[in-house]
Design an enzyme around this catalytic site. Structure first.
Site, PDB file in Angstrom:
ATOM      1  CE  LYS A 207      -3.993  -2.242   0.597  1.00  0.00           C
ATOM      2  NZ  LYS A 207      -3.576  -3.664   0.623  1.00  0.00           N
TER       3      LYS A 207
HETATM    4  C1  LIG Z   1      -4.209  -4.786   0.168  1.00  0.00           C
HETATM    5  C2  LIG Z   1      -3.428  -5.994   0.108  1.00  0.00           C
HETATM    6  C3  LIG Z   1      -3.696  -6.975  -0.841  1.00  0.00           C
HETATM    7  C4  LIG Z   1      -4.839  -6.879  -1.811  1.00  0.00           C
HETATM    8  O1  LIG Z   1      -4.648  -5.891  -2.778  1.00  0.00           O
HETATM    9  P1  LIG Z   1      -5.889  -5.331  -3.595  1.00  0.00           P
HETATM   10  O2  LIG Z   1      -5.369  -4.183  -4.366  1.00  0.00           O
HETATM   11  O3  LIG Z   1      -6.898  -4.923  -2.569  1.00  0.00           O
HETATM   12  O4  LIG Z   1      -6.385  -6.451  -4.437  1.00  0.00           O
HETATM   13  C5  LIG Z   1      -2.874  -8.071  -0.863  1.00  0.00           C
HETATM   14  N1  LIG Z   1      -1.858  -8.222   0.010  1.00  0.00           N
HETATM   15  C6  LIG Z   1      -1.578  -7.314   0.938  1.00  0.00           C
HETATM   16  C7  LIG Z   1      -0.459  -7.548   1.879  1.00  0.00           C
HETATM   17  C8  LIG Z   1      -2.334  -6.167   1.016  1.00  0.00           C
HETATM   18  O5  LIG Z   1      -2.049  -5.257   1.938  1.00  0.00           O
END
Ligand SMILES: *Cc1c(COP(=O)(O)O)cnc(C)c1O
Length: 492
Positions: A110
């Site tokens: 993120k």
């Molecule tokens: C948010 C997240 C995901 C999922 O990603 P999306 O964009 O919501 O599909 C997968 N792995 C981790 C560690 C995340 O923080």
């Protein structure tokens, strides 16, 4: 480049306006009116660093930003907050290329987008003459919350409120959030699951009485969730960067394709890969990996999206989701950019919890394939990769790793594959270490950092050492029906 709504053809806004609003009026998501051509060769790209690549990609989408504005945002985002100049390293292990997207402040992917979003947002506000204070309202399944808090903390002209499902995130994720400092931040635990948090945020955004309350007080909402195109566009960058790195290292040649495997929750990360492919990046298959909440796997199999099922808490909590918001953008595109059809399907999702796409739409999903991994299979992947190569991956990445192995077994497809590695193993230490050796089960999560460091040979990241003795600053908990009140309390 103008942005349209997935649910309403009459809406047409600039990139900066789409970033400011987050969600389109009427509940649709903003989508680019067309997907731009990358217009640059792999050979040219392979000579660029991350920031240059980011500029080349983002300028095609954010056309109302001046070069100076966009470069300024990029400079401020991808700096020493990351623990490597490379920003997103590729690691070859076990027959695949792991794209490590966790070298930012909160050690999850993120950070890739949330390091830049506050800058895109404040620049957009300036460009549009907005004087109101921007209020970021965010629902998190664990990682978005901390990354958004870290990105927005003490950014002038902004406030941020994060909802997380109490009991639905890992101890490290919770500690990371509730210890967040900053005069403009609040973190609220919710008695409910992630979908409850996300639905509440959507509802509050659409609520007109709330809108007038906000206006009166001099506030305006925006979203840091992955529905914001200010999150989506920066995520396209690392796929372009990764493929260029494979080219640079001689792993692929001009004309070769690369498959991408992405563990998917809200469908943001994999959607960015889909846009990268449509821009002309040589991507073959998009392998969408789910955990036991395999609503997307079933969707790719059957063309039916059905959220009416048990919600399972897994060892990969960031993917414990039954409503993948960003899928709406893909639905819109495979419907032939048809807002009316998309609105109709989204209404049936809202009322009956499910919808079925047409045969034509399903035929346009051929780039995608779904796979999933159980918790047992996820643990087994962590263990086997460690035993074979010494490389330790987190539980989310392991879902993708297992899904990729399964895909290769089923298809024999030997195309070089990039696996999005979305979290550091330090974020989910207990699950990772017990997968390797069950005798770690007796220890508290944070006490395992030294063990993981010894085993992996990777130093304990600052994100972990910081929270080991930080003070809890946020302990409010609200019922899922009372989240309007939580927002009013924060703003009063
Ligand atoms: C948010 C997240 C995901 C999922 O990603 P999306 O964009 O919501 O599909 C997968 N792995 C981790 C560690 C995340 O923080």
């Amino acid at each position: 480049m103008q942005y349209k709504s997935t649910r309403d053809d009459s809406i047409n806004v600039s990139a900066s306006q789409a970033i400011l609003k987050g969600l389109a009026p009427g509940g649709g998501l903003f989508v680019p009116e067309s997907v731009p051509e990358l217009g640059i060769t792999l050979s040219e790209l392979s000579g660029m660093d991350y920031k240059q690549t980011a500029y080349e990609v983002m300028k095609l989408f954010l056309t109302d930003f001046t070069e100076e504005e966009l470069r300024g945002c990029i400079e401020r985002a991808y700096d020493s907050k990351f623990d490597t100049d490379v920003i997103a390293p590729l690691v070859k292990a076990g027959g695949a290329y792991y794209l490590e997207l966790f070298h930012g402040k909160t050690i999850a992917f993120k950070d890739m987008a949330l390091s830049i979003l506050p800058h895109l947002l404040t620049t957009s506000a300036k460009k549009n003459g907005i004087k109101d204070e921007i209020v970021i309202l965010t629902a998190t399944s664990g990682d978005t919350g901390k990354a958004a808090l870290a990105g927005f903390a003490d950014v002038p002209g902004t406030r941020i409120l994060v909802f997380y499902p109490k009991g639905g995130v890992s101890p490290v994720q919770e500690l990371q959030m509730v210890t967040q400092k900053g005069g403009n931040v609040r973190v609220v635990g919710v008695n409910g699951n992630f979908d409850d948090c996300q639905s509440a945020v959507k509802r509050i955004f659409e609520d007109e009485s709330f809108a007038s309350f906000m206006k009166e007080k001099g506030f305006v909402f925006s979203s840091a969730n992955s529905i914001n195109i200010g999150r989506l566009v920066p995520q396209i960058v690392y796929y372009v960067y990764a493929v260029a790195q494979l080219f640079k290292e001689g792993y692929i040649e001009e004309g070769d394709k690369v498959n991408i495997t992405v563990l998917t929750g809200n469908f943001g990360n994999i959607l960015a890969a889909y846009y990268a492919k449509r821009m002309g990046l040589p991507i073959g298959k998009l392998i969408c990996a789910s955990n036991e909440n395999k609503v997307l796997f079933d969707f790719f199999e059957s063309g039916v999206y059905d959220r009416n099922r048990e919600f399972i808490l897994t060892t990969s909590p960031s993917m414990d989701i039954l409503i993948s918001s960003n899928l709406e953008r893909l639905i819109y595109h495979i419907a032939g950019d048809d807002a009316k059809k998309t609105a109709e399907l989204m209404t049936s999702l809202k009322t009956g919890g499910k919808y079925e796409i047409t045969a034509d739409m399903k035929a346009r999903l051929e780039d995608f394939t779904g796979e999933y991994a159980s918790m047992e299979e996820t643990g087994a992947k962590i263990k086997s990769l460690y035993e074979d190569t010494g490389y330790i991956i987190d539980t989310h990445t392991a879902v993708a790793g297992f899904a990729y192995d399964k895909y290769v077994k089923e298809t024999g497809d030997k195309t070089k594959t990039v696996i999005a590695s979305t979290a550091s193993p330090y974020k989910f230490m207990k699950s990772v270490l017990t997968a390797i050796d069950p005798s770690y089960a007796g220890k508290a999560d944070l006490d395992l950092a030294d063990d993981l460091s010894k085993l992996s040979g990777v130093d304990i990241p600052a994100a972990i050492s910081e929270i080991r003795d930080a003070k809890v600053l946020h302990d409010r908990v609200y019922d899922k029906e009372k989240l309007d009140e939580a927002v009013r309390d924060f703003l009063s």
